[in-house]
Design a protein around this motif. Structure first.
Motif, PDB file in Angstrom:
ATOM      1  N   ALA A  64      12.285 -10.692  -9.833  1.00 52.31           N
ATOM      2  CA  ALA A  64      10.997 -10.023  -9.653  1.00 52.31           C
ATOM      3  C   ALA A  64      10.236 -10.639  -8.483  1.00 52.31           C
ATOM      4  N   LEU A  65      10.280 -11.956  -8.373  1.00 52.02           N
ATOM      5  CA  LEU A  65       9.613 -12.619  -7.254  1.00 52.02           C
ATOM      6  C   LEU A  65      10.244 -12.209  -5.936  1.00 52.02           C
ATOM      7  N   PRO A  74       1.141 -14.518   2.163  1.00 52.16           N
ATOM      8  CA  PRO A  74       1.803 -15.556   1.344  1.00 52.16           C
ATOM      9  C   PRO A  74       0.832 -16.465   0.600  1.00 52.16           C
ATOM     10  N   PHE A  75      -0.374 -16.676   1.127  1.00 53.09           N
ATOM     11  CA  PHE A  75      -1.341 -17.469   0.383  1.00 53.09           C
ATOM     12  C   PHE A  75      -1.635 -16.813  -0.965  1.00 53.09           C
ATOM     13  N   LYS A  76      -1.711 -15.496  -0.967  1.00 55.18           N
ATOM     14  CA  LYS A  76      -1.999 -14.766  -2.198  1.00 55.18           C
ATOM     15  C   LYS A  76      -0.791 -14.765  -3.135  1.00 55.18           C
ATOM     16  N   LEU A  77       0.398 -14.777  -2.523  1.00 53.97           N
ATOM     17  CA  LEU A  77       1.617 -14.781  -3.328  1.00 53.97           C
ATOM     18  C   LEU A  77       1.705 -16.018  -4.218  1.00 53.97           C
ATOM     19  N   GLN A  78       1.110 -17.126  -3.790  1.00 53.17           N
ATOM     20  CA  GLN A  78       1.147 -18.344  -4.599  1.00 53.17           C
ATOM     21  C   GLN A  78       0.685 -18.078  -6.033  1.00 53.17           C
ATOM     22  N   ALA A  79      -0.395 -17.308  -6.164  1.00 52.86           N
ATOM     23  CA  ALA A  79      -0.929 -17.033  -7.498  1.00 52.86           C
ATOM     24  C   ALA A  79       0.075 -16.241  -8.338  1.00 52.86           C
ATOM     25  N   GLU A  80       0.826 -15.348  -7.709  1.00 51.60           N
ATOM     26  CA  GLU A  80       1.816 -14.581  -8.458  1.00 51.60           C
ATOM     27  C   GLU A  80       2.943 -15.488  -8.952  1.00 51.60           C
ATOM     28  N   TRP A  90      -2.010  -9.656  -6.868  1.00 52.56           N
ATOM     29  CA  TRP A  90      -2.732 -10.447  -5.887  1.00 52.56           C
ATOM     30  C   TRP A  90      -2.470  -9.974  -4.463  1.00 52.56           C
ATOM     31  N   LEU A  91      -1.279  -9.459  -4.190  1.00 53.28           N
ATOM     32  CA  LEU A  91      -0.945  -9.056  -2.822  1.00 53.28           C
ATOM     33  C   LEU A  91      -1.711  -7.814  -2.383  1.00 53.28           C
ATOM     34  N   LYS A 124       5.076 -30.229 -13.008  1.00 56.77           N
ATOM     35  CA  LYS A 124       5.969 -30.456 -11.869  1.00 56.77           C
ATOM     36  C   LYS A 124       6.570 -29.132 -11.384  1.00 56.77           C
ATOM     37  N   THR A 125       5.690 -28.157 -11.234  1.00 56.81           N
ATOM     38  CA  THR A 125       6.090 -26.829 -10.774  1.00 56.81           C
ATOM     39  C   THR A 125       5.203 -26.415  -9.616  1.00 56.81           C
ATOM     40  N   GLY A 126       5.822 -25.875  -8.565  1.00 51.53           N
ATOM     41  CA  GLY A 126       5.024 -25.464  -7.430  1.00 51.53           C
ATOM     42  C   GLY A 126       5.821 -24.662  -6.428  1.00 51.53           C
ATOM     43  N   VAL A 127       5.125 -24.217  -5.395  1.00 51.82           N
ATOM     44  CA  VAL A 127       5.726 -23.371  -4.373  1.00 51.82           C
ATOM     45  C   VAL A 127       5.320 -23.872  -2.996  1.00 51.82           C
TER      46      VAL A 127
END
Length: 409
Positions: free
Chosen positions: A49-50, A373-379, A392-393, A359-362
């Protein structure tokens, strides 16, 4: 809170004996197989999905090429490149493509300073006057401003003071000397005002304290021990990379600009996406021999309140309690604490955002001025937390395309 932290850390650092040799740690092992293909994407996040969301995002006219990596529960779980390294005869972006970090480089300066402070090479509470830097502030405040206050962006200067002079070709040391006559936004050490030229004063501090060039100190103490083999500092290092992304805007190639490379502590780092993911894993506590827990606390604890890092955008309004540590932002997101930084120079953008508790991030690097892509972080975080979908996109809405400035220069 900052005052209590200062008292504790002053006592700690003064008790340390100076140690000037680089940290001797074996480089991190390169994964035998990066999670590049759908069969390797495993975790709480629905990576198919991502991937579909990213492909839709890359169809927007503001995007050119992008590399992304997701670390989930401490493990590198998703790595992929999209688009091209250049709008003119570019190659496909992949895990080896090198990009600019821009202001994400400030996390290296803050981290290196905290590591050196733990080793007793300097104290975070030393006044800048001790190091005879080129920075001059109104009322000679540079003699009282501390290393910690510099790194947490509390010079008192107006935001982005004299960045235009830097872009116009003036020497950074001359610019820093000219800041003495700039009307302050607030008394030094009392408020957060984001800087680039003034922030690079930390390079002079560290070079005086270590008697070694800043780029070499970062390489020896951080990049090599962490196995970040593609990480470099400087424009020529980017140009000499075998695969590197060219800057672009709106489907047109841009010249590679030197200005912000002349303040390397503020904006001088380059790497591929895998090494940026390694950097994030180290900030999560995955490399304690290089970055012990006490150092990470020092870097990431908020020392001053800030404005919303993404302005009045929907994402900016959702992030609460924004603060700034040592070259590192922090904020709340739907009941979770996130940490990170972003960056922007002509034709490049970057971002790192992670949840220290899980310990999860992008991390993402891209070669355009697009802000999607800044908005994609929230997704990404919504997928990990299993929250209801939020668009968010807004690819078909009024906020499509560049959507306004959402990053640090």
């Amino acid at each position: 809170m900052a005052g209590l932290a200062a008292a504790g850390w002053m006592a700690f650092h003064r008790s340390r004996a100076p140690k000037t040799e680089p940290v001797a740690v074996a480089p991190a092992a390169t994964p035998l197989a990066l999670p590049l293909k759908p069969g390797d994407w495993r975790g709480r996040i629905d990576y198919r999905a991502l991937d579909a969301r990213i492909q839709a995002m890359m169809a927007d006219r503001s995007m050119e090429g992008l590399a992304i990596a997701v670390v989930e529960d401490g493990r590198l779980s998703f790595v992929r490149g999209y688009g091209l390294t250049s709008p003119e005869d570019g190659e496909k972006v992949d895990a080896d493509t090198v990009f600019r970090w821009a202001s994400l480089s400030k996390t290296v300066a803050g981290t290196l300073s905290a590591r050196l402070a733990r080793d007793g090479v300097l104290s975070l509470y030393d006044p800048l006057g001790k190091f005879n830097t080129s920075l001059r502030l109104p009322g000679d405040a540079q003699n009282r401003l501390t290393v910690e206050q510099l790194l947490s962006q509390r010079t008192g200067l107006p935001r982005n003071a004299y960045d235009g002079w830097l872009e116009g070709g003036r020497d950074p040391r001359m610019i820093r000397g000219s800041l003495a006559v700039v009307p302050p936004q607030c008394p030094p050490a009392t408020c957060h005002t984001y800087q680039n030229v003034a922030y690079d004063t930390i390079r002079e501090v560290l070079e005086t304290a270590t008697h070694r060039p800043y780029a070499e100190e970062a390489r020896q103490r951080l990049f090599l021990p962490l196995g970040m083999t593609s990480a470099t500092i400087g424009m020529e290092s980017l140009r000499s990379a075998k695969h590197w992304a060219r800057p672009s805007r709106g489907g047109r190639a841009l010249p590679l600009a030197e200005a912000y490379y002349r303040i390397p502590a503020a904006a001088g780092v380059n790497s591929n996406i895998v090494d940026l993911a390694r950097w994030m894993q180290a900030q999560m506590g995955q490399a304690p021999a290089v970055l012990p827990a006490a150092v990470l606390t020092d870097i990431q604890q908020p020392r001053v309140d800030t404005n919303r890092p993404y302005g009045n955008s929907p994402l900016g309004r959702t992030l609460d309690h924004p603060g700034y540590g040592l070259g590192m932002r922090s904020f709340g997101y739907k009941g979770h604490r996130l940490v990170g930084h972003s960056g922007a120079v002509d034709g490049y953008r970057s971002t790192m955002m992670f949840d220290p508790a899980t310990k999860t991030g992008v991390v993402m690097l891209w070669n355009s001025d697009g802000s999607l892509p800044f908005k994609l972080q929230a997704e990404v975080f919504d997928l990990y937390y299993h929250l209801p979908f939020t668009d968010w996109l807004q690819l078909k809405g009024d906020d499509a395309g560049n959507g306004g400035a959402l990053s640090d220069p």
